[in-house]
Scaffold this motif. Structure first.
Motif, PDB file in Angstrom:
ATOM      1  N   PHE A  90       0.817  -1.212   0.000  1.00 37.60           N
ATOM      2  CA  PHE A  90       0.000   0.000   0.000  1.00 37.60           C
ATOM      3  C   PHE A  90       0.857   1.270   0.000  1.00 37.60           C
ATOM      4  O   PHE A  90       0.331   2.364   0.137  1.00 37.60           O
ATOM      5  CB  PHE A  90      -0.944   0.026   1.201  1.00 37.60           C
ATOM      6  N   GLN A  91       2.172   1.103  -0.121  1.00 36.28           N
ATOM      7  CA  GLN A  91       3.117   2.225  -0.130  1.00 36.28           C
ATOM      8  C   GLN A  91       2.967   3.111   1.098  1.00 36.28           C
ATOM      9  O   GLN A  91       2.901   4.341   0.998  1.00 36.28           O
ATOM     10  CB  GLN A  91       2.986   3.026  -1.417  1.00 36.28           C
ATOM     11  N   ALA A  92       2.906   2.466   2.260  1.00 38.72           N
ATOM     12  CA  ALA A  92       2.780   3.193   3.522  1.00 38.72           C
ATOM     13  C   ALA A  92       4.174   3.595   4.013  1.00 38.72           C
ATOM     14  O   ALA A  92       4.627   3.169   5.068  1.00 38.72           O
ATOM     15  CB  ALA A  92       2.056   2.335   4.557  1.00 38.72           C
ATOM     16  N   GLY A  93       4.843   4.442   3.240  1.00 40.72           N
ATOM     17  CA  GLY A  93       6.175   4.903   3.603  1.00 40.72           C
ATOM     18  C   GLY A  93       6.145   5.954   4.692  1.00 40.72           C
ATOM     19  O   GLY A  93       7.107   6.133   5.419  1.00 40.72           O
ATOM     20  N   VAL A 170       0.933  11.637  -4.801  1.00 45.02           N
ATOM     21  CA  VAL A 170      -0.364  11.310  -4.203  1.00 45.02           C
ATOM     22  C   VAL A 170      -1.261  10.626  -5.233  1.00 45.02           C
ATOM     23  O   VAL A 170      -1.891   9.606  -4.952  1.00 45.02           O
ATOM     24  CB  VAL A 170      -1.044  12.572  -3.621  1.00 45.02           C
ATOM     25  N   ALA A 171      -1.307  11.164  -6.442  1.00 39.47           N
ATOM     26  CA  ALA A 171      -2.126  10.560  -7.495  1.00 39.47           C
ATOM     27  C   ALA A 171      -1.629   9.149  -7.804  1.00 39.47           C
ATOM     28  O   ALA A 171      -2.415   8.207  -7.952  1.00 39.47           O
ATOM     29  CB  ALA A 171      -2.100  11.421  -8.754  1.00 39.47           C
ATOM     30  N   PHE A 172      -0.306   8.990  -7.886  1.00 38.28           N
ATOM     31  CA  PHE A 172       0.278   7.660  -8.132  1.00 38.28           C
ATOM     32  C   PHE A 172      -0.078   6.701  -7.007  1.00 38.28           C
ATOM     33  O   PHE A 172      -0.470   5.564  -7.239  1.00 38.28           O
ATOM     34  CB  PHE A 172       1.797   7.778  -8.279  1.00 38.28           C
ATOM     35  N   ASN A 173       0.044   7.176  -5.753  1.00 41.31           N
ATOM     36  CA  ASN A 173      -0.270   6.322  -4.599  1.00 41.31           C
ATOM     37  C   ASN A 173      -1.722   5.877  -4.619  1.00 41.31           C
ATOM     38  O   ASN A 173      -2.029   4.737  -4.298  1.00 41.31           O
ATOM     39  CB  ASN A 173       0.038   7.038  -3.288  1.00 41.31           C
ATOM     40  N   LEU A 174      -2.625   6.786  -4.986  1.00 39.74           N
ATOM     41  CA  LEU A 174      -4.033   6.408  -5.065  1.00 39.74           C
ATOM     42  C   LEU A 174      -4.239   5.312  -6.111  1.00 39.74           C
ATOM     43  O   LEU A 174      -4.907   4.324  -5.865  1.00 39.74           O
ATOM     44  CB  LEU A 174      -4.898   7.613  -5.411  1.00 39.74           C
ATOM     45  N   ARG A 175      -3.622   5.501  -7.293  1.00 41.77           N
ATOM     46  CA  ARG A 175      -3.772   4.498  -8.345  1.00 41.77           C
ATOM     47  C   ARG A 175      -3.176   3.168  -7.928  1.00 41.77           C
ATOM     48  O   ARG A 175      -3.776   2.118  -8.117  1.00 41.77           O
ATOM     49  CB  ARG A 175      -3.115   4.980  -9.641  1.00 41.77           C
ATOM     50  N   THR A 176      -1.974   3.182  -7.348  1.00 41.93           N
ATOM     51  CA  THR A 176      -1.319   1.922  -6.998  1.00 41.93           C
ATOM     52  C   THR A 176      -1.945   1.291  -5.762  1.00 41.93           C
ATOM     53  O   THR A 176      -1.910   0.074  -5.618  1.00 41.93           O
ATOM     54  CB  THR A 176       0.195   2.101  -6.803  1.00 41.93           C
ATOM     55  N   SER A 177      -2.536   2.090  -4.884  1.00 42.73           N
ATOM     56  CA  SER A 177      -3.212   1.520  -3.721  1.00 42.73           C
ATOM     57  C   SER A 177      -4.404   0.689  -4.154  1.00 42.73           C
ATOM     58  O   SER A 177      -4.697  -0.349  -3.579  1.00 42.73           O
ATOM     59  CB  SER A 177      -3.663   2.615  -2.751  1.00 42.73           C
ATOM     60  N   VAL A 178      -5.090   1.138  -5.190  1.00 37.54           N
ATOM     61  CA  VAL A 178      -6.211   0.366  -5.724  1.00 37.54           C
ATOM     62  C   VAL A 178      -5.690  -0.977  -6.223  1.00 37.54           C
ATOM     63  O   VAL A 178      -6.249  -2.028  -5.920  1.00 37.54           O
ATOM     64  CB  VAL A 178      -6.921   1.132  -6.861  1.00 37.54           C
ATOM     65  N   GLU A 179      -4.585  -0.955  -6.960  1.00 39.24           N
ATOM     66  CA  GLU A 179      -4.003  -2.200  -7.474  1.00 39.24           C
ATOM     67  C   GLU A 179      -3.534  -3.084  -6.315  1.00 39.24           C
ATOM     68  O   GLU A 179      -3.699  -4.296  -6.353  1.00 39.24           O
ATOM     69  CB  GLU A 179      -2.845  -1.908  -8.427  1.00 39.24           C
ATOM     70  N   ALA A 180      -2.949  -2.477  -5.284  1.00 37.16           N
ATOM     71  CA  ALA A 180      -2.480  -3.251  -4.131  1.00 37.16           C
ATOM     72  C   ALA A 180      -3.646  -3.942  -3.445  1.00 37.16           C
ATOM     73  O   ALA A 180      -3.561  -5.110  -3.074  1.00 37.16           O
ATOM     74  CB  ALA A 180      -1.752  -2.338  -3.141  1.00 37.16           C
ATOM     75  N   TYR A 181      -4.755  -3.228  -3.299  1.00 40.13           N
ATOM     76  CA  TYR A 181      -5.911  -3.828  -2.643  1.00 40.13           C
ATOM     77  C   TYR A 181      -6.422  -5.013  -3.453  1.00 40.13           C
ATOM     78  O   TYR A 181      -6.781  -6.040  -2.905  1.00 40.13           O
ATOM     79  CB  TYR A 181      -7.026  -2.800  -2.447  1.00 40.13           C
TER      80      TYR A 181
END
Length: 189
Positions: A90-93, A170-181
């Protein structure tokens, strides 16, 4: 998710049933410790609704976590991520990081940090997601319209200011968080 009190919860089992709130935290993180009582209050407030809360600890030992929870009198369900694999997915850095996932498995909100008004903000966001609002889509569109005059958010070498770079991330994290989920929802842990 491996749960502190035993057993496990597959996020995929919650799809189409519950809104999922995941709060990434660690004992060494001061803002995380400050935010957890508020997250616990919000979890209690939504206990009888279609919302599942998981405070995912990144790397601390189970005994240390139990001692902390007992001292602070927190009842929030705790999941363990000893190697921070879910956090990486989830890229929780930066933590605390709270993610709200709608019933369809789409990440709608990513909040990083802790500040005044967290209880109201988190409650409002959960209510909006329960009502079916597409907060992620609305936020991205509003950012594009307000900051770029309707032009796409630039990325990489096209980002001209540090604020542009932050918005890109932030936009990248939102997109990749969806993929991570989606990936997490299909796994057996």
């Amino acid at each position: 998710l491996k749960l502190l009190e035993g057993g496990a919860q597959k996020l995929a089992d919650l799809k189409d049933k519950k809104v999922v709130v995941i709060d990434f935290w660690a004992l060494w993180c001061g803002p995380c410790i400050a935010a957890l009582p508020t997250v616990d209050q919000v979890a209690t407030k939504f206990a009888d609704r279609d919302v599942a809360f998981f405070a995912v600890n990144l790397g601390d030992g189970a005994d240390e976590i139990r001692e902390f929870l007992e001292k602070e009198k927190l009842k929030l369900p705790i999941a363990l991520d000893p190697e921070s694999k879910l956090g990486e997915l989830f890229q929780a850095g930066s933590i605390p990081m709270t993610i709200i996932v709608d019933k369809q498995g789409v990440v709608q909100v990513v909040n990083i940090g802790y500040g005044d008004g967290l209880e109201q903000k988190l409650s409002d966001e959960i209510e909006a997601v329960l009502a079916g609002k597409q907060l992620a889509q609305d936020a991205l569109q509003a950012a594009r319209d307000a900051k770029r005059g309707g032009k796409p958010i630039p990325n990489g070498p096209d980002a001209v200011t540090s604020q542009d770079a932050i918005e890109d991330q932030v936009a990248f994290n939102l997109r990749t968080s969806v993929e991570a989920y989606k990936k997490v929802g299909s796994r057996d842990d």
